[in-house]
Every structure is written in C-alpha cells, then in structure tokens.
Design a protein around this motif. Sequence first.
Motif, short mmCIF file in Angstrom:
data_model
loop_
_atom_site.label_atom_id
_atom_site.label_comp_id
_atom_site.label_asym_id
_atom_site.label_seq_id
_atom_site.Cartn_x
_atom_site.Cartn_y
_atom_site.Cartn_z
N SER A 451 3.78 -6.67 5.89
CA SER A 451 2.41 -6.85 5.40
C SER A 451 1.52 -5.70 5.84
CB SER A 451 1.83 -8.17 5.90
OG SER A 451 2.40 -9.27 5.24
N MET A 452 1.65 -5.30 7.13
CA MET A 452 0.81 -4.24 7.66
C MET A 452 1.22 -2.86 7.18
SD MET A 452 -0.08 -5.41 11.53
CE MET A 452 -0.99 -6.94 11.84
N SER A 453 2.36 -2.75 6.53
CA SER A 453 2.83 -1.46 5.99
C SER A 453 2.50 -1.31 4.52
CB SER A 453 4.34 -1.33 6.20
OG SER A 453 4.68 -1.36 7.57
N SER A 454 1.78 -2.28 3.95
CA SER A 454 1.44 -2.21 2.53
C SER A 454 0.44 -1.09 2.28
CB SER A 454 0.85 -3.54 2.07
OG SER A 454 1.78 -4.59 2.25
N GLY A 455 0.31 -0.73 1.00
CA GLY A 455 -0.58 0.36 0.61
C GLY A 455 0.19 1.50 -0.01
#
Length: 583
Positions: A451-455
């Motif tokens: 989730s925190m690696s999205s983008g």
Amino acid sequence: MTQQTPATIGFLVTIPRYESSPKIPVLKEGDTFLGRCHLSIDDKRVSRKHIKLCGSSSASSSNTGAVEIVVEGQNPVVILSLGSHERRKLCLGERSFLKFGDIIELIPGSYSYMYVKVDNECKILETEKGMGKRMCDDRIENVKRNRQIAEDEAFARCLQDEGEGNKSFRAQSKSYNVSAPRNHLQPIQHFRVSKDQSALKFRLMRVQSLPPWANTSSVSIGDVIQGNIQVAILSTYMVDLDWLLSACPALKNIPHVLLIHGESDAGVDLMKKNKPANWILHKPQLPISYGTHHSKAMILVYPKGVRIIVHTANLIHSEWNNKSQGLWMQDFPWKSRDCLHVKSPFENDLVDYISVLKCPEFSVNLPTMGSALINSSFFKKFDYSNAVVRLIASVPGYHIGPNLKRWGHMKLRAILDDCIFDKEFHRSPLAFQFSSLGSLDEKWLSELAFSMSSGFTNNKIPLGLGKPLIVWPTVEDVRCSLEGYAAGNSLASPQKNVEREFLKKYWARWKSSHTGRCRAMPHIKTYTRYDGQNLAWFLLTSANLSKAAWGSLQKNNSQFMIRSYEVYSFLSHTHILFFLPNI
C-alpha cells in the motif's frame, strides 16, 4: 612584508537585515564557510561548516558573481534563485552555483542569507527600513514567509487580535513557564487563516530538560489551545483531567467541550466526577474485540473559523513533556455564501470520520451565526480548499465493497495511486517509526508495504515495492533516556513480537540528533518514503505498527478488517519542502 587582505567579491547578509548582524565576506578566490558560528543561537542542526562557497577567477570577472556552493553539513539547504523564485534543495555533498541576489536557507525555512555585491550591500538595510525599493520586494517577502520562525520580525505581521477575549489568554500564556523563546508561537496561539506557510508546518512538541535550541519551534498544549474558542472537540486514548486543566487553563473558559476518549470504565467514572459541568464525554463503540479508540486530534471552533490538529500525544503529563511527539495543524475560515455547496477532499475526509464516531449532538450559540447544532454536518460550513494534507482514518469493522478503500492503509493506497512522483523514488525504501509493535507476520508487513509503495513516476511507471525500515529504540536507548526505564511503558510490545526472525532484516535504530531528541523516547508515529534526504510523502499519525491500527485484508482481499480508531495526516510530495523544515 605586510600581508595582503583577501579580495572580496560580495557579502552574505541576513534576511531581514539586522544592524547587529555582521555581513560575511565572500572571497574572490578561495573558500568561504558558513555555519553554526554565524548564528545567533547554538542550533546543532547546522554544522560548524555547513556550506562552502568556492570562489575562482572566473567568478570575479563575472557580472553575476557566480560562486560554487557545496553542502558539507548533514542537513539540506535551500537556494532561492534570483528572478525565477525557484527553490532548490541541496543535500550533503551536492553542488550548485550561487549568484548575486540568490538567497540561502541553511535549514529549509530557517536562517536566510542573501548573496549581494560589495557595493550593493547597503541596499538590503535600506529596503528593510522602507527607504527604497531597490531590491525585489517579492523575493524579500517570500523569504520572510519561510525563514526561521524564531525570529521576531517574521511574526509581527502574523498577529491578529481576536477581541478582548484573547487578552486574558495571552496573559495566561505569559505566565506559562518554558525554556524556549515564545515569540515564534504567536501564529499558533492566535487563530489565523493565512497563506503564510510558517503557520502550516508540522511541529515537534516541547520536551522538558532539553537545551533551548532543541525546543526552537516546538509547542506545548497551552500554545495550541489558545484564543476565543467557542467549541472544542478533543480526541484521545488516555486522559488525565487534573493535569489537562492545569496545563491548559484556556479549556476552563471554553463554553462547550466534547472529549472523545478510549478510557476504561473505571477511568470514565473518575472523569465524570472531576469534569467541568459543560464537558461531554463520549467513548465510541468498539465492535471488534481488542480494539481501542486511539485517535489523537483536536477540533477548535473560533468566531472566524475552525482549527484542525492531528497529533500523537495522549492527554497526560508525561506525553506532552518527556517524549518525542509531533503535530500538524491548520486554520480554516467559514465558507462564503456562494461556496456553501463546494466540497474538497479534506472536507470529505473529515466529515466521514466524524460521522462514524456517532458523537452526541449538542446546540451552541456562536457569535457569527447564532444557534447551531454540532454534528458531522456542521463541519461542512468551513472552507478547506487550502488544506495542505489529506486526512486518513481507521475505523473498526469489516469493510467490503465501496468501503474497502475508505479507511486505514487501503485509503492510503488509494490516495497514493493518484499521486505522481519523481523517478528518484522508483523502488526507494520506506521508513516505519512508531512506539508500540503489534503481533506481525511477514505476509501482512508485505501488504502494508505494498500500500505504501503505491503511486507512479512521471512517465507513468509504478514506483515499485519499497523495502521498509522499522525504527525503534533499543533497551540501551531506553535505559539512558530522560525517563530511564520508565520510558519503556510507552514502548509496548511482548518480547515474542519483537524477536520474530523475519523482522531482523528490517530493524533500524531510533536516532534524532539534529533535533536533540535522542534521549526523548519516541511516542511520535511517522511513516514515509524517501530517497536520501528527499521525501516522496510523509504521514504523521496515532497509529502504531499493528494490524489493529492499519487494518488487514481478508477473504481473498475482498474484506478489510480494522479493530481500532486512528487518525493520520498525509502530506504529499508537492508540499514537503515547505512544511517539514523542523522534523
């Protein structure tokens, strides 16, 4: 034989220009250093030789006076370029060129110096005194908005008198004993809707027993809860009413206070006996076992608008005085009549979260609008269009369908999916910094990291999975801390959780030398993606590293389960440079 004085091509002068502040000569040939010894206070974020300016014969013959600048300190500097108003951040070892009229910030937003010609130095002083307009007014004004908030002049223009009601609170704040200078707190103590970026930064909280430089720009609870407040909503897990009312006397004068908490039944009984008559207590329902109301936030309604605060401290003495803590806050005005139905993402975030808390409604009489009912819809009346963060919350329950990405790390995933980042953050690492560690497994840690690696990068390539670092103090850190072993009470985790084999490759040690907080054990919770000293995004939150706080996917990723209430302020990459100079 007499020794020749080195030739000077220009000067570095402070902004604003003080007659007592010496100008620093920049040599035509050779090296000029600028660092901590040139400051009026001993700020250890600035190295003794923080930057080096390298003169040369070509620089002396140039009309621009260009000299090479090299960063030798651990913390980055910012250069504001002449004419273009472009802000460039340089980190350790990086180089650039400085021209006449450019401005250096030794710490982003702090300690500003302008590079001027030898024969033009006097013009700086004239401009500050209003004797002429020979320098660019826009450039000077931009620096004033972003320079060190401890400098008195930067905040003289930020003061706003809210009427006679404020005077008593100002008198109380003068008697509040602190070790750091207080002038930098005036934009916080006075409600003010402003584009002045200095009032919108994240802040560290004041820590007792630290030297004054370490508490520069930090705040106490009495600084945040100030002014002519009509309604206060305080959200916390633990609360000590006796301490709270003594530490923040302004609370006694607020007509309506709603306290949302996570205390046990015994704690509730005690609060009911000790609370002021005009206070309302509310403990949100916890539908899933082992959950808590853990959110830490404040909503303060003023005659001219509302102040929103997300922070990391329980409302108890030790957490506002002895630990590393942080907060974000911003003031918002009432909506104008023609914009009542205009919404913003921040408004949706806030109203959604307040509505699920199911707080008791109550009526108030406000000076600007008369009678009003305080509920989730009431907070649609404010204009959040200038919000610099997104609000993320965790809400207990089993979330499916359209609610799957409404809360917790799944909402963070959805927000990041809409963000574009520089390519330097492709596969860059993550940092998880918190105070308590839950019962984790490697599958869930990968889920959170995903989730925190999205983008996406500028060329629409996914950023890719980042390896997390888990930042936590060691036993030795706790033993040597300001509180000694007692600090371990706020660093909770069973030994079996800490010693899980798969975690060994992720551990990183807590350290905060540049803010003087190595011995102030962290209760602050921050999560970020970074490359060197550059941040893609930054998250300040009440959430520890646990499934209960962030949520976990179930049933082949069709269901999202959360146990606890949490709240997060998410700062996107577009605001990082301006709003995180002091953390």
